[in-house]
Design an enzyme around this catalytic site. Structure first.
Site, PDB file in Angstrom:
ATOM      1  N   HIS A  12      80.736  70.000  37.422  1.00 23.85           N
ATOM      2  CA  HIS A  12      80.239  70.429  36.106  1.00 23.85           C
ATOM      3  C   HIS A  12      79.429  69.333  35.421  1.00 23.85           C
ATOM      4  CE1 HIS A  12      82.748  73.928  36.619  1.00 23.85           C
ATOM      5  NE2 HIS A  12      83.835  73.191  36.676  1.00 23.85           N
ATOM      6  N   LYS A  36      88.635  71.365  40.745  1.00 18.59           N
ATOM      7  CA  LYS A  36      88.244  70.994  39.389  1.00 18.59           C
ATOM      8  C   LYS A  36      88.019  69.484  39.286  1.00 18.59           C
ATOM      9  CE  LYS A  36      87.717  73.719  36.808  1.00 18.59           C
ATOM     10  NZ  LYS A  36      86.542  74.598  36.583  1.00 18.59           N
TER      11      LYS A  36
END
Length: 369
Positions: A99, A80
């Site tokens: 992301h 992440k």
């Protein structure tokens, strides 16, 4: 360290309640046995694998967060995003899910750190083989656990109406999770109707698999994919089920699946699980919310004029950490053949394409609002 050695540095994950790892001890063992690799692992109290499991296979264990002072040639590997509220330039090569390639909120801030530090990003979401398929993904377990949360949230509405949904904690294995779901469904005495959007993909197949394993009758599982959505949304059919699990891969603008007008009207729908989590994507096909939920606050109450039928939505963006050991082992094994190509990443097609994409995205910052 020899110059012909590839140095992987597994960093500590800092996202709250993240228990997965990009590299499992077994995959580290295989990389070290192959030769040409050195692996450093940061200590982590939350990772599903104990630090000792890595040390036992020959990895060097160092304090968490020490990647910032790692040797310049170390490839910082994680899952992440990096810690929040940090704008320092990134000088290393990083492998992670960043992301930031689909203009998500803050995307320029993330890429700007790499540009400022002359670092490189290999985004795990865009490590694709020659056919365009991702070499490794958590998709199956994302759908699997997404369906689990959806069914459990529906059960909670039946058994404990009006009460706050409990904190979601990781499970040791899928059998424990399934046993819990089945017990609640037996107590209720009926099964919900569940729709899986994107049912033919990795993620959707995981959602369908969980519904079936939990004992949901086949006639209660509505499976949609591109053929069914070709007519364009919004879709009344979503309103006619109890649980909607969105598992699509969004790559361009599409009509919304759901509108506020629909959820204000009569409907059966009471739970949405947006596994895709395109929360800040301008093309989000579920434009009735704009925040991610978390494991300690898993469900968002969606405002609706239909007060007789509450609607709750889950948008946790790392659902597979509910089954961290199984999900991590599968992901790392899928990634292993590509990791073995790292020593020749300048010419290995998967890595070369990912690096070109990174540079293209950095360049696009100057021309994109």
């Amino acid at each position: 360290m020899a110059t012909n050695t590839t140095h992987l540095w597994l960093r500590e994950e800092t996202k709250p309640m993240e228990h997965r790892a990009a590299l499992s001890p077994d995959v580290c063992k295989q990389l070290l046995a192959h030769g040409g690799f050195e692996i450093t692992v940061e200590e982590s109290k939350d990772r599903t694998f104990a630090d000792s499991e890595y040390a036992d296979v020959g990895c060097r264990v160092v304090p968490g967060g020490s990647w910032r002072s790692a040797p310049s040639d170390a490839i910082i590997t994680g899952l992440k995003e990096l810690p929040e509220n940090d704008t320092t330039p990134l000088t290393h090569t990083h492998v992670m899910f960043a992301h930031c390639y689909k203009q998500q909120g803050g995307w320029k801030d993330v890429l700007g750190r790499f540009a400022a530090g002359n670092g490189t990003l290999y985004d795990l979401e865009f490590l694709n083989d020659d056919s365009g398929r991702r070499v490794a993904a958590f998709g199956f377990y994302a759908g699997f656990t997404g369906a689990a949360v959806g069914i459990d949230a529906w059960c909670h509405q039946q058994l404990h109406a009006g009460e706050k949904y409990p904190v979601i904690k990781p499970y040791p294995n899928e059998d424990v999770l399934l046993d819990e779901t089945k017990a609640k469904l037996r107590e209720i005495g009926k099964a919900p109707r569940i729709m899986v959007m994107g049912a033919l993909g990795r993620c959707g197949s995981g959602a369908v698999s969980y519904a079936r394993k939990a004992g949901i009758p086949e006639e209660n599982i509505v499976m949609w994919d591109m053929a069914e959505t070709a007519k364009g949304g919004p879709f009344q059919e979503i309103m006619d089920v109890d649980i909607f699990v969105n598992c699509i891969y969004l790559s361009s603008s599409i009509p919304p699946f759901i509108t506020q007008q629909q959820i204000d009207a009569d409907r059966s729908l009471s739970v949405i699980v947006d596994v895709s989590c395109d929360t800040t994507n301008p093309f989000n096909p579920i434009p009735i919310y704009s925040v991610n939920t978390t494991f300690d606050n898993a469900l968002l109450d969606i405002p609706s004029a239909n007060s007789a039928k509450p609607l709750q939505l889950c948008s946790i963006d790392h659902l597979p950490t509910m089954l961290p050991r199984e999900a991590s082992n599968q992901f790392a094994l899928d990634l292993l053949p590509t990791l073995l190509q790292l020593p020749t990443r300048s010419t290995a097609p998967v890595w070369a394409r990912a690096e070109k994409l990174f540079h293209d995205k950095v360049a696009s910052m100057a021309t994109t609002d």
